[in-house]
Design an enzyme around this catalytic site. Structure first.
Site, short mmCIF file in Angstrom:
data_model
loop_
_atom_site.label_atom_id
_atom_site.label_comp_id
_atom_site.label_asym_id
_atom_site.label_seq_id
_atom_site.Cartn_x
_atom_site.Cartn_y
_atom_site.Cartn_z
N TYR A 145 -1.55 20.37 -20.87
CA TYR A 145 -0.81 19.31 -20.18
C TYR A 145 -1.75 18.14 -19.97
CZ TYR A 145 1.68 16.78 -16.47
OH TYR A 145 2.30 15.81 -15.72
N ASP A 240 -9.90 16.39 -21.91
CA ASP A 240 -9.16 16.09 -20.69
C ASP A 240 -9.65 17.06 -19.62
OD1 ASP A 240 -7.46 15.59 -18.64
OD2 ASP A 240 -5.60 15.91 -19.76
N LYS A 268 -7.96 14.50 -10.17
CA LYS A 268 -8.03 15.57 -9.18
C LYS A 268 -9.33 15.52 -8.34
CE LYS A 268 -4.37 18.10 -11.28
NZ LYS A 268 -4.02 18.32 -12.66
C1 LIG Z 1 -3.18 17.23 -13.47
C2 LIG Z 1 -3.52 16.91 -14.87
C3 LIG Z 1 -3.16 15.69 -15.47
C4 LIG Z 1 -2.30 14.68 -14.78
O1 LIG Z 1 -2.91 14.15 -13.65
P1 LIG Z 1 -1.99 13.41 -12.54
O2 LIG Z 1 -2.99 12.91 -11.55
O3 LIG Z 1 -1.05 14.44 -12.03
O4 LIG Z 1 -1.29 12.31 -13.23
C5 LIG Z 1 -3.61 15.43 -16.75
N1 LIG Z 1 -4.38 16.32 -17.40
C6 LIG Z 1 -4.74 17.49 -16.87
C7 LIG Z 1 -5.61 18.42 -17.63
C8 LIG Z 1 -4.31 17.83 -15.59
O5 LIG Z 1 -4.67 19.01 -15.06
#
Ligand SMILES: *Cc1c(COP(=O)(O)O)cnc(C)c1O
Length: 423
Positions: A145, A240, A268
């Site tokens: 994701y 990511d 995060k």
């Molecule tokens: C949480 C997450 C996102 C999205 O971040 P948001 O702050 O919710 O937009 C993108 N990539 C990864 C790997 C994530 O865990």
């Protein structure tokens, strides 16, 4: 007791005012037999419902709160920051301090730009990779994701092999066709995508520790092979690390695996619970961004001073000793849960864990890709989730979400966990 009504009453009001009653879909308790709990405050490892009931929290805001809720030192810094005002729309020293702290500890990073969320960081990283390579297509992995930018809400097509389609309505076909979806733990699918789209791949994006569709731990050799392929094909590798950054080590999976991505995205933990995201890379790539480069990116509230302080106060507590503690706490908690699962008719469920992330799964096999996830996962999880909720233990309300251990989940908390589980 608080002045609020019950969670049930608040949810029925919320359903009228907000689509599905929630501001992010995963909070909705979809498929559960009970409605979302409305939380009014939180401290340490605890989160408190509007009716006064507290829960041991393993959702931890879906990852940012590695120190626990309302860490006292972070609170002091945030209060001081509040006194100075909370948005300037001008250059300020706080983002410089946070960027310096990160650059000093993560050797491959030369430049950083702060944004407001993980989604925004990924969206920018993709545009930057396309601008830098002058290529259009992106390879992503089924089961990773990357937030909700159009280019990332794409799944493998149901028809011809190698085709992709949008996983959400509202995404143009033209966007979908530029994202190629391949399988985790399957190097051949990556090689095939490179072959089919020769010289067209701007970037491969991967969660090096996929943790948004269960915890799908990849082999080191798989990640290394992808790095090598990207280098050979003159494609940028984007790690990511929105979830794994500052979580598995200060330098995330890049540090843990020794594999250097071309671009990294954070979110995060980098804001410690305030809205921050970031993209980072070497200067030759980052200098493609506006105002010096041709790739446009901007943000009214970017590098918000309050959020920068939240991030700095959080990251400054993430010492090597903190990571050792997190590992120890997680091992202890896994032992406690395993004992409980075995004693309470859940012996087919296993708690897999890596660093301070964990996942409950009804399988003994190592699950490294979507296809290997047992079909009965949700059914098994939902029953266990409700059982834990009743005992005052709060997990993310979805079988595919991972759990998080924080520094507040210490030995005292672990005793309380055992007590709540009747052990
Ligand atoms: C949480 C997450 C996102 C999205 O971040 P948001 O702050 O919710 O937009 C993108 N990539 C990864 C790997 C994530 O865990």
């Amino acid at each position: 007791m608080s002045n609020f009504e019950s969670s049930e009453a608040l949810f029925s009001q919320s359903l009228k005012l907000v689509p599905g009653g929630v501001h992010s879909p995963v909070r909705s308790f979809k498929g559960m037999t009970t409605t979302p709990r409305f939380m009014e405050k939180a401290y340490g490892a605890y989160i408190q419902e509007v009716n006064g009931k507290n829960y041991i929290d393993f959702c931890m805001s879906f990852g940012p709160l590695i120190l626990g809720h309302k860490d006292p030192e972070v609170e002091v810094e945030l209060k001081k920051a509040l006194e100075r005002g909370w948005s300037y729309g001008a250059c300020e020293p706080y983002s410089l301090q946070l960027a310096t702290m990160i650059k000093n500890k993560i050797p491959f990073i030369e430049q950083i730009r702060f944004v407001n969320s993980g989604t925004e960081a990924v969206m920018t990283a993709i545009r930057l990779a396309r601008g830098f390579t002058k290529k259009d297509k992106i390879i992503k992995f089924n089961g990773c994701y990357h937030g909700h930018a159009d280019a990332m809400l794409i799944k493998a097509g149901s028809g011809l092999a190698g085709t992709s389609e949008a996983s959400s309505e509202g995404i143009p076909k033209g966007v979908a066709q530029d994202t190629i979806v391949v399988e985790l733990n399957d190097l051949n699918s990556v090689k095939a995508a490179f072959e089919t789209h020769k010289n067209q791949i701007a970037a491969v994006i991967i969660e090096p520790l996929p943790a948004n569709n269960g915890l799908l731990i990849q082999d080191q050799s798989f990640l290394e092979a992808i790095r090598a392929l990207c280098t050979k094909e003159q494609t940028l590798l984007i790690f990511d690390e929105v979830i794994s950054g500052f979580r598995v080590a200060f330098g995330g999976m890049a540090e843990k695996t020794g594999i250097t991505p071309d671009i990294v995205t954070y979110g995060k933990i980098i804001g410690g619970g305030l809205p921050v995201g970031a993209i980072a890379a070497k200067t030759n790539i980052m200098s493609k961004l506006a105002p010096i480069g041709g790739v446009y990116q901007a943000g009214t509230l970017s590098a918000n001073p309050l959020a920068m302080i939240g991030g700095m106060a959080t990251l400054s507590k993430l010492t090597p000793d903190a990571y050792k503690k997190l590992e120890r706490y997680t091992n202890n908690i896994a032992e406690i849960f395993t004992t409980w699962l075995n004693k309470n008719g859940y012996s087919d469920i296993k708690m897999v864990h890596q660093s301070s992330l964990f996942w409950f799964i009804p399988s003994n096999a190592e699950v490294k890709s979507i296809g290997a996830i047992p079909a009965n996962l949700t059914e098994k999880f939902n029953k266990m989730f409700y059982d834990l909720l009743e005992r005052g233990i709060y997990l993310a309300p979805n079988a595919y979400e991972v759990g998080f251990v924080s520094l507040a989940h210490d030995e005292t908390l672990q005793k309380e966990l055992s007590k709540r589980l009747g052990l």
